[in-house]
Design a protein around this motif. Sequence first.
Motif, short mmCIF file in Angstrom:
data_model
loop_
_atom_site.label_atom_id
_atom_site.label_comp_id
_atom_site.label_asym_id
_atom_site.label_seq_id
_atom_site.Cartn_x
_atom_site.Cartn_y
_atom_site.Cartn_z
N ASP A 1 -17.42 -50.58 25.77
CA ASP A 1 -16.31 -49.14 26.58
C ASP A 1 -14.84 -50.42 27.12
N PHE A 2 -15.15 -51.93 27.38
CA PHE A 2 -13.94 -52.27 28.61
C PHE A 2 -12.97 -52.08 27.65
N SER A 3 -12.98 -52.16 25.97
CA SER A 3 -12.27 -51.97 25.63
C SER A 3 -11.14 -51.43 25.29
N HIS A 4 -11.09 -50.39 25.98
CA HIS A 4 -10.74 -48.75 26.17
C HIS A 4 -9.99 -48.63 27.21
N VAL A 5 -10.31 -50.00 28.52
CA VAL A 5 -8.97 -49.75 29.20
C VAL A 5 -8.23 -50.45 29.79
N ASN A 6 -7.24 -50.06 30.67
CA ASN A 6 -6.36 -51.07 30.81
C ASN A 6 -6.55 -52.33 32.43
N ASN A 7 -7.30 -51.31 33.24
CA ASN A 7 -7.25 -51.94 35.26
C ASN A 7 -8.59 -52.64 34.44
N ALA A 8 -9.20 -53.33 34.28
CA ALA A 8 -10.78 -54.20 34.25
C ALA A 8 -10.86 -54.43 33.14
N GLU A 9 -11.98 -55.85 33.33
CA GLU A 9 -11.93 -56.42 32.47
C GLU A 9 -13.18 -56.98 33.06
N LEU A 10 -14.61 -57.72 31.91
CA LEU A 10 -15.72 -58.07 31.92
C LEU A 10 -15.54 -60.12 31.70
N VAL A 11 -16.38 -60.35 32.79
CA VAL A 11 -15.56 -61.55 32.71
C VAL A 11 -17.42 -62.34 33.24
N ALA A 12 -18.50 -61.60 33.49
CA ALA A 12 -19.48 -62.23 33.47
C ALA A 12 -20.58 -61.83 33.73
N VAL A 13 -21.99 -61.80 32.78
CA VAL A 13 -23.44 -61.30 33.08
C VAL A 13 -23.70 -62.29 33.04
N ALA A 14 -25.49 -61.32 33.94
CA ALA A 14 -26.32 -62.44 34.51
C ALA A 14 -26.97 -61.68 34.02
N ALA A 15 -28.94 -62.70 33.68
CA ALA A 15 -30.07 -61.37 32.88
C ALA A 15 -31.62 -62.89 33.64
N ARG A 16 -32.25 -62.11 33.80
CA ARG A 16 -33.64 -62.84 34.33
C ARG A 16 -33.65 -64.17 33.03
N ASP A 17 -33.39 -63.84 32.08
CA ASP A 17 -33.65 -64.50 30.68
C ASP A 17 -32.15 -65.38 30.05
N GLU A 18 -31.76 -66.59 30.63
CA GLU A 18 -30.80 -67.09 29.74
C GLU A 18 -30.25 -66.89 28.69
N THR A 19 -31.31 -67.25 27.18
CA THR A 19 -31.19 -66.65 26.16
C THR A 19 -30.41 -65.50 25.81
N ARG A 20 -31.25 -64.36 27.10
CA ARG A 20 -30.12 -63.39 26.35
C ARG A 20 -28.34 -62.71 27.13
N ALA A 21 -28.94 -63.72 28.43
CA ALA A 21 -27.26 -63.24 29.37
C ALA A 21 -26.57 -63.99 28.02
N ARG A 22 -27.02 -65.02 27.05
CA ARG A 22 -25.29 -65.82 26.31
C ARG A 22 -25.72 -64.55 25.02
N GLU A 23 -26.53 -64.93 24.06
CA GLU A 23 -26.31 -64.25 23.60
C GLU A 23 -24.99 -62.79 23.76
N PHE A 24 -25.84 -61.61 25.03
CA PHE A 24 -25.17 -60.25 25.68
C PHE A 24 -23.50 -61.22 25.78
N ALA A 25 -22.98 -62.28 26.14
CA ALA A 25 -22.15 -63.10 26.74
C ALA A 25 -21.11 -63.12 25.61
N ARG A 26 -22.04 -63.73 24.23
CA ARG A 26 -20.92 -64.13 22.87
C ARG A 26 -21.10 -62.89 22.16
N GLN A 27 -21.48 -61.53 21.88
CA GLN A 27 -20.81 -60.90 21.71
C GLN A 27 -19.72 -60.59 22.22
#
Length: 327
Positions: free
Chosen positions: A23-49
């Motif tokens: 839903d960040f694509s529907h706001v004008n005052n915020a951006e998503l710049v980082a994600v963290a997870a215990r599993d680095e693979t999940r974090a990287r996949e989330f970031a890619r998506q």
Amino acid sequence: MNTRKVRWGVVGAGRIAHQFAADFSHVNNAELVAVAARDETRAREFARQWSIPSAYSGYQPLYEAADVDAIYIATPHTLHLEQATAALRAGKAVLCEKPITVSAEECRQLIAEAARQQRYLAEAMWTLFLPAIRQAKAWVAEGRIGTLTQVSADLGYPMPYSPKGREYDPVLGGGALLDMGIYPITMALQFFPDDPQSMHSAAHYAENGVEDHVSMLWNFGSASATLSTSFRSKLPNTASIIGTEGHIRIPDFWRARECSLFRLDDRIDQFYDGRKGSGFEFEIQSVSEDIAAGCLSSALVPTQASLRTQILMDRIRTELFVLKERR
């Protein structure tokens, strides 16, 4: 005038985190710049998506990231206190998924920490940011249903029993009350400034002793609330705000897109929000406005309201424990 967008990081890469990110694509005052997870693979996949620049293995690097203003915590309930505390101490604003903690005492600790750090803290009770819920509250305030006599609300979906699944695992704060029951409880409290004079609850329990269905009846003297939540069955998932001169019906109130105002059997007013996202955009937009303005809390979901909810859920759990021991 400062027009820089609030820069967000997400802790966790599960289902709710994905809905939030979408839903960040529907706001004008915020951006998503980082994600963290215990599993680095999940974090990287989330970031890619979601085209997020930074992905971290583990949470501390996100707390310390210089290009992150605010952190959204989307992990299991029992991790919220520890993670929100760490983020606040790192100087970040915090939006913590509901329930903000798993007890009133934990909630008090977190509110105190936010005050010590002078940092923004809010519970991500997205329902209260939805325009349909705000419209329903406005109708009540305008006297359009007369004097309030009853609030009824329920939320339930069948959840297959899995003792190690988040929904049922007591180590992760499992149980219908914290997971789904918080929604009808929060809805009722929006319309009653005073706490119930009496509360009566009944529950059914899964094989491992975690409650999988809870029914509640609250007495406010001149009005009442009837609430229920369930992992056992699909409930109507509707909220009704009932008064002496009319009532408001909110289908799927926890994710409400609409509400209707009735006088007897006739619908006399109706509201649709016309959203483009899934509904998290209203929360993201509102909280980002707060943070940009230097606020330390949300007017729509103040921390004291979150604490009030936790106190009442403690009361419910205590009553259910006593009843269970008597069986």
